[in-house]
Design an enzyme around this catalytic site. Structure first.
Site, PDB file in Angstrom:
ATOM      1  N   CYS A   1      -6.763   6.821   5.185  1.00  0.00           N
ATOM      2  CA  CYS A   1      -5.957   7.347   6.491  1.00  0.00           C
ATOM      3  C   CYS A   1      -6.525   8.642   7.063  1.00  0.00           C
ATOM      4  O   CYS A   1      -6.616   9.601   6.387  1.00  0.00           O
ATOM      5  CB  CYS A   1      -4.372   7.578   6.450  1.00  0.00           C
ATOM      6  SG  CYS A   1      -3.633   7.798   7.958  1.00  0.00           S
TER       7      CYS A   1
ATOM      8  N   GLN B   1       0.887  -1.196  -0.161  1.00  0.00           N
ATOM      9  CA  GLN B   1      -0.042   0.001  -0.197  1.00  0.00           C
ATOM     10  C   GLN B   1       0.853   1.210   0.110  1.00  0.00           C
ATOM     11  O   GLN B   1       1.816   1.343   0.916  1.00  0.00           O
ATOM     12  CB  GLN B   1      -0.925   0.193   1.389  1.00  0.00           C
ATOM     13  CG  GLN B   1      -1.964   1.044   1.188  1.00  0.00           C
ATOM     14  CD  GLN B   1      -2.869   1.200   2.458  1.00  0.00           C
ATOM     15  OE1 GLN B   1      -2.688   1.833   3.317  1.00  0.00           O
ATOM     16  NE2 GLN B   1      -4.152   0.539   2.283  1.00  0.00           N
TER      17      GLN B   1
ATOM     18  N   GLY C   1      -9.996  -5.932  10.348  1.00  0.00           N
ATOM     19  CA  GLY C   1      -9.044  -4.836  11.158  1.00  0.00           C
ATOM     20  C   GLY C   1      -8.804  -5.091  12.538  1.00  0.00           C
ATOM     21  O   GLY C   1      -8.337  -6.181  12.995  1.00  0.00           O
TER      22      GLY C   1
ATOM     23  N   ASN D   1     -15.301  -2.831   5.029  1.00  0.00           N
ATOM     24  CA  ASN D   1     -14.338  -2.827   6.271  1.00  0.00           C
ATOM     25  C   ASN D   1     -15.013  -2.035   7.170  1.00  0.00           C
ATOM     26  O   ASN D   1     -15.656  -1.077   7.053  1.00  0.00           O
ATOM     27  CB  ASN D   1     -13.048  -2.301   5.606  1.00  0.00           C
ATOM     28  CG  ASN D   1     -11.962  -2.162   6.817  1.00  0.00           C
ATOM     29  OD1 ASN D   1     -11.623  -0.961   7.003  1.00  0.00           O
ATOM     30  ND2 ASN D   1     -11.812  -2.860   7.715  1.00  0.00           N
ATOM     31  N   GLY D   2     -14.823  -2.134   8.600  1.00  0.00           N
ATOM     32  CA  GLY D   2     -14.928  -1.401   9.663  1.00  0.00           C
ATOM     33  C   GLY D   2     -16.021  -2.031  10.524  1.00  0.00           C
ATOM     34  O   GLY D   2     -16.969  -2.535  10.089  1.00  0.00           O
ATOM     35  N   GLU D   3     -15.642  -2.060  11.985  1.00  0.00           N
ATOM     36  CA  GLU D   3     -16.619  -2.418  13.113  1.00  0.00           C
ATOM     37  C   GLU D   3     -16.896  -3.814  13.073  1.00  0.00           C
ATOM     38  O   GLU D   3     -17.989  -4.193  13.393  1.00  0.00           O
ATOM     39  CB  GLU D   3     -17.458  -1.553  13.112  1.00  0.00           C
ATOM     40  CG  GLU D   3     -18.406  -1.189  14.487  1.00  0.00           C
ATOM     41  CD  GLU D   3     -17.175  -0.507  15.297  1.00  0.00           C
ATOM     42  OE1 GLU D   3     -17.078  -0.713  16.624  1.00  0.00           O
ATOM     43  OE2 GLU D   3     -16.462   0.368  14.881  1.00  0.00           O
TER      44      GLU D   3
END
Length: 343
Positions: free
Chosen positions: A127, A97, A251, A227-229
């Site tokens: 980010c 990345q 993550g 993606n996320g939580e």
């Protein structure tokens, strides 16, 4: 005779690669600055492999591109797996990345990363760190979809045709009002797939994640990864239902529960999803972490305590251990405490 593949052959090779990668729902380990470094990737991908459900691939922490093409040692520092066919010891591929705002500079660095053996290039537009955003990197570029297009398309042109190029975004910077513009930029850029953290920069990492908003991107003619939580199986199921995609990037939940990747797809009638990886089985992996490579033992102990603090959210035994070693600085003493923490 010229054995060099033609452009059309190389494009077909890339298309076949993408079809193969996404033939089944993918499960990825997320890039998290200061958390999923090479040592943590090594541990987490090994655990997943040992449990019989390896990650399809992981993405490196972002490599910051600012003024010039980075020397090889920088790429090897962030992605030592490049020395081993860009794979962890357990065989999990690592995609590189990059983060930056100058299209040609990003393209030149991507081309060099590919030359060093990167199997794919991912571009960070997600980010939320203030220091990164203040230098016009990461999620701040979500307010500049034209720049996003310039970067992705420049990288796409610069790397070999057979190497995939992907992007990771959030839903927006201060809000999600520019989602259509972002989607249009992605669509025109030549990106091979898209990963979406289902919050804006302003929303940071505070729950909830707005998985349903990912649906807006499903009209793109490329795979979309949510993606996320995602902290447990129920979250994963809800995320897939609300986002409309079966592809997930795990993550912080994967660091807190290293067996999360198995929990996500487990048949709840077949196993007790909370006990896929028992604490006693995790102890040896923690010891391997503490015996890993780092600048010095102070750094290693600090990194381990960061992980242990996160493990307290997933394991009651971790909370007991944390209370006993949180002020301990001696690595050997921490390893001893770990060894006696088994039930």
């Amino acid at each position: 005779m010229n054995n060099t593949p033609s452009l059309s052959q190389a494009m077909q090779e890339r298309q076949h690669t993408i079809q193969r990668l996404f033939a089944n729902p993918v499960r990825l380990l997320a890039p998290m600055e200061g958390l999923t470094d090479p040592l943590m990737r090594q541990i987490l991908t090994q655990i997943a492999s040992d449990l019989g459900r390896p990650y399809d691939w992981s993405v490196s922490e972002f490599i910051r591109v600012t003024q010039h093409v980075l020397p090889a040692h920088v790429f090897y520092k962030y992605v030592p797996e490049l020395h081993h066919d860009a794979k962890t010891a357990s065989g999990t591929p690592i995609h590189i990345q990059l983060l930056g705002s100058e299209a040609q500079l990003m393209a030149d660095n991507a081309a060099y990363a590919a030359e060093l053996g990167a199997p794919a290039i991912d571009i960070n537009f997600g980010c939320p760190a203030k220091t990164v955003n203040s230098h016009r990197g990461g999620s701040v570029l979500l307010d500049e979809p034209d720049v996003m297009y310039d970067i992705i398309s420049a990288v796409r042109r610069a790397v070999p045709v057979n190497i995939p190029v992907s992007a990771k975004i959030r839903l927006g910077y201060t809000d999600s009002s520019r989602m259509d513009d972002i989607k249009a930029a992605i669509a025109a850029s030549g990106a091979d797939w898209l990963t979406i953290h289902a919050r804006t920069k302003t929303q940071g990492y505070k729950p909830p994640a707005y998985w349903d908003k990912i649906q807006n991107f499903n009209t793109l003619d490329i795979p979309v990864i949510a993606n996320g939580e995602i902290w447990n199986r129920a979250h994963a199921q809800n995320c897939m239902a609300q986002s409309g995609t079966t592809h997930l990037m795990l993550g912080r939940g994967a660091v807190t529960r290293p067996d999360l990747i198995v929990q996500v797809d487990a048949n709840k009638n077949d196993i007790e999803t909370e006990t896929v990886l028992a604490w006693e089985d995790l102890i040896m992996h923690q010891i391997k972490f503490l015996e890993g490579i780092a600048k010095n033992d102070v750094v290693l102990v600090g990194r381990y305590k960061q992980w242990l603090a996160m493990l307290t959210k997933g394991y009651s035994e971790a909370k007991i251990l944390w209370d006993s070693i949180k002020r301990e600085k001696n690595k050997a003493a921490i390893i001893s405490a770990l060894q006696i923490s088994a039930p």
